[in-house]
Design a protein around this motif. Sequence first.
Motif, PDB file in Angstrom:
ATOM      1  N   ILE A  57       0.861  -1.179   0.000  1.00  0.00           N
ATOM      2  CA  ILE A  57       0.000   0.000   0.000  1.00  0.00           C
ATOM      3  C   ILE A  57       0.897   1.230   0.000  1.00  0.00           C
ATOM      4  N   GLY A  58       0.735   2.065  -1.014  1.00  0.00           N
ATOM      5  CA  GLY A  58       1.526   3.289  -1.109  1.00  0.00           C
ATOM      6  C   GLY A  58       0.645   4.482  -1.397  1.00  0.00           C
ATOM      7  N   SER A  59       1.215   5.655  -1.208  1.00  0.00           N
ATOM      8  CA  SER A  59       0.493   6.876  -1.567  1.00  0.00           C
ATOM      9  C   SER A  59       0.560   7.058  -3.069  1.00  0.00           C
ATOM     10  N   THR A 111       1.680 -10.686   4.073  1.00  0.00           N
ATOM     11  CA  THR A 111       2.322  -9.611   4.832  1.00  0.00           C
ATOM     12  C   THR A 111       1.854  -8.276   4.265  1.00  0.00           C
ATOM     13  N   LEU A 112       1.468  -7.383   5.150  1.00  0.00           N
ATOM     14  CA  LEU A 112       1.034  -6.050   4.748  1.00  0.00           C
ATOM     15  C   LEU A 112       2.249  -5.127   4.726  1.00  0.00           C
ATOM     16  N   LEU A 113       2.501  -4.510   3.571  1.00  0.00           N
ATOM     17  CA  LEU A 113       3.591  -3.547   3.398  1.00  0.00           C
ATOM     18  C   LEU A 113       2.964  -2.173   3.210  1.00  0.00           C
ATOM     19  N   THR A 115       3.714   2.026   3.086  1.00  0.00           N
ATOM     20  CA  THR A 115       4.742   3.059   3.040  1.00  0.00           C
ATOM     21  C   THR A 115       4.536   4.031   4.206  1.00  0.00           C
ATOM     22  N   ARG A 116       5.602   4.695   4.576  1.00  0.00           N
ATOM     23  CA  ARG A 116       5.557   5.644   5.692  1.00  0.00           C
ATOM     24  C   ARG A 116       4.527   6.743   5.427  1.00  0.00           C
ATOM     25  N   ALA A 117       4.436   7.213   4.191  1.00  0.00           N
ATOM     26  CA  ALA A 117       3.479   8.278   3.863  1.00  0.00           C
ATOM     27  C   ALA A 117       2.049   7.855   4.201  1.00  0.00           C
ATOM     28  N   VAL A 118       1.702   6.610   3.887  1.00  0.00           N
ATOM     29  CA  VAL A 118       0.355   6.112   4.191  1.00  0.00           C
ATOM     30  C   VAL A 118       0.193   5.908   5.689  1.00  0.00           C
ATOM     31  N   TRP A 119       1.175   5.274   6.308  1.00  0.00           N
ATOM     32  CA  TRP A 119       1.099   4.958   7.739  1.00  0.00           C
ATOM     33  C   TRP A 119       0.943   6.220   8.586  1.00  0.00           C
ATOM     34  N   ASP A 120       1.604   7.301   8.179  1.00  0.00           N
ATOM     35  CA  ASP A 120       1.566   8.539   8.957  1.00  0.00           C
ATOM     36  C   ASP A 120       0.412   9.460   8.579  1.00  0.00           C
ATOM     37  N   SER A 121      -0.364   9.090   7.573  1.00  0.00           N
ATOM     38  CA  SER A 121      -1.468   9.964   7.138  1.00  0.00           C
ATOM     39  C   SER A 121      -2.576  10.007   8.182  1.00  0.00           C
ATOM     40  N   GLU A 122      -3.293  11.109   8.194  1.00  0.00           N
ATOM     41  CA  GLU A 122      -4.425  11.246   9.108  1.00  0.00           C
ATOM     42  C   GLU A 122      -5.602  10.403   8.622  1.00  0.00           C
ATOM     43  N   LEU A 149      -3.685  -8.015  13.794  1.00  0.00           N
ATOM     44  CA  LEU A 149      -3.928  -9.146  12.898  1.00  0.00           C
ATOM     45  C   LEU A 149      -2.848 -10.211  13.049  1.00  0.00           C
ATOM     46  N   ASN A 150      -3.169 -11.415  12.618  1.00  0.00           N
ATOM     47  CA  ASN A 150      -2.177 -12.490  12.610  1.00  0.00           C
ATOM     48  C   ASN A 150      -1.427 -12.514  11.285  1.00  0.00           C
ATOM     49  N   ASN A 151      -1.187 -11.331  10.724  1.00  0.00           N
ATOM     50  CA  ASN A 151      -0.383 -11.157   9.525  1.00  0.00           C
ATOM     51  C   ASN A 151       0.616 -10.044   9.838  1.00  0.00           C
ATOM     52  N   GLU A 152       1.835 -10.249   9.416  1.00  0.00           N
ATOM     53  CA  GLU A 152       2.880  -9.273   9.686  1.00  0.00           C
ATOM     54  C   GLU A 152       2.583  -7.951   8.981  1.00  0.00           C
ATOM     55  N   VAL A 153       2.920  -6.854   9.642  1.00  0.00           N
ATOM     56  CA  VAL A 153       2.792  -5.516   9.070  1.00  0.00           C
ATOM     57  C   VAL A 153       4.177  -4.889   9.068  1.00  0.00           C
ATOM     58  N   LEU A 154       4.636  -4.464   7.879  1.00  0.00           N
ATOM     59  CA  LEU A 154       5.934  -3.796   7.751  1.00  0.00           C
ATOM     60  C   LEU A 154       5.714  -2.382   7.240  1.00  0.00           C
ATOM     61  N   ILE A 155       6.352  -1.414   7.894  1.00  0.00           N
ATOM     62  CA  ILE A 155       6.283  -0.029   7.458  1.00  0.00           C
ATOM     63  C   ILE A 155       7.541   0.239   6.641  1.00  0.00           C
ATOM     64  N   LEU A 156       7.349   0.678   5.407  1.00  0.00           N
ATOM     65  CA  LEU A 156       8.470   0.905   4.498  1.00  0.00           C
ATOM     66  C   LEU A 156       8.881   2.369   4.534  1.00  0.00           C
ATOM     67  N   GLU A 157      10.129   2.597   4.840  1.00  0.00           N
ATOM     68  CA  GLU A 157      10.672   3.963   4.874  1.00  0.00           C
ATOM     69  C   GLU A 157      11.008   4.425   3.482  1.00  0.00           C
TER      70      GLU A 157
END
Length: 157
Positions: A57-59, A111-113, A115-122, A149-157
């Motif tokens: 998931i990316g912006s 695994t959920l990937l 991006t930082r832009a999405v993760w930090d969005s309001e 969730l029982n699925n890994e979540v990674l935040i991509l810088e």
Amino acid sequence: MDIEHFLKQQEVDHQRFEHSAVFTIEQANQLDMKIPGLPTKNLFLRDGKGKRHWLWIGSESDELDLKSLSERLLTKRLSLASAERLAIHLDSEPGRVSLLDIFKAQANKVTLLVTRAVWDSETMHCHPYENTATLQVNTQQLKPLLLSLNNEVLILE
């Protein structure tokens, strides 16, 4: 699963916007709708052997370099997964994939990937399991659910 009912039960603020079917972020932008929040793009990926799967998931402005991401994930030949795999692992189909599909994934299979832009969005945009509507979802309220969730979540810088 009725994703809007689920979000309401989990006290995640969201608002629905109806529109004609869109299959890409470019088509969504042509609708000229003023939906508050961050537009997202979503890709379902697999490794070369088809044993591991990721929902990226990316912006709108995030670029995806499959070679670099393959190296970071310690896998070879990262590529787009087929429509068949998308149906099996996320019960979805091309053109309507969104971050919310992770709630339909089997435990420890995707695994959920993010991006930082999405993760930090309001707030962010997500399809509610269909591509004829967009949900504006409160990202901060959604994060605890994703992390539980029982699925890994990674935040991509």
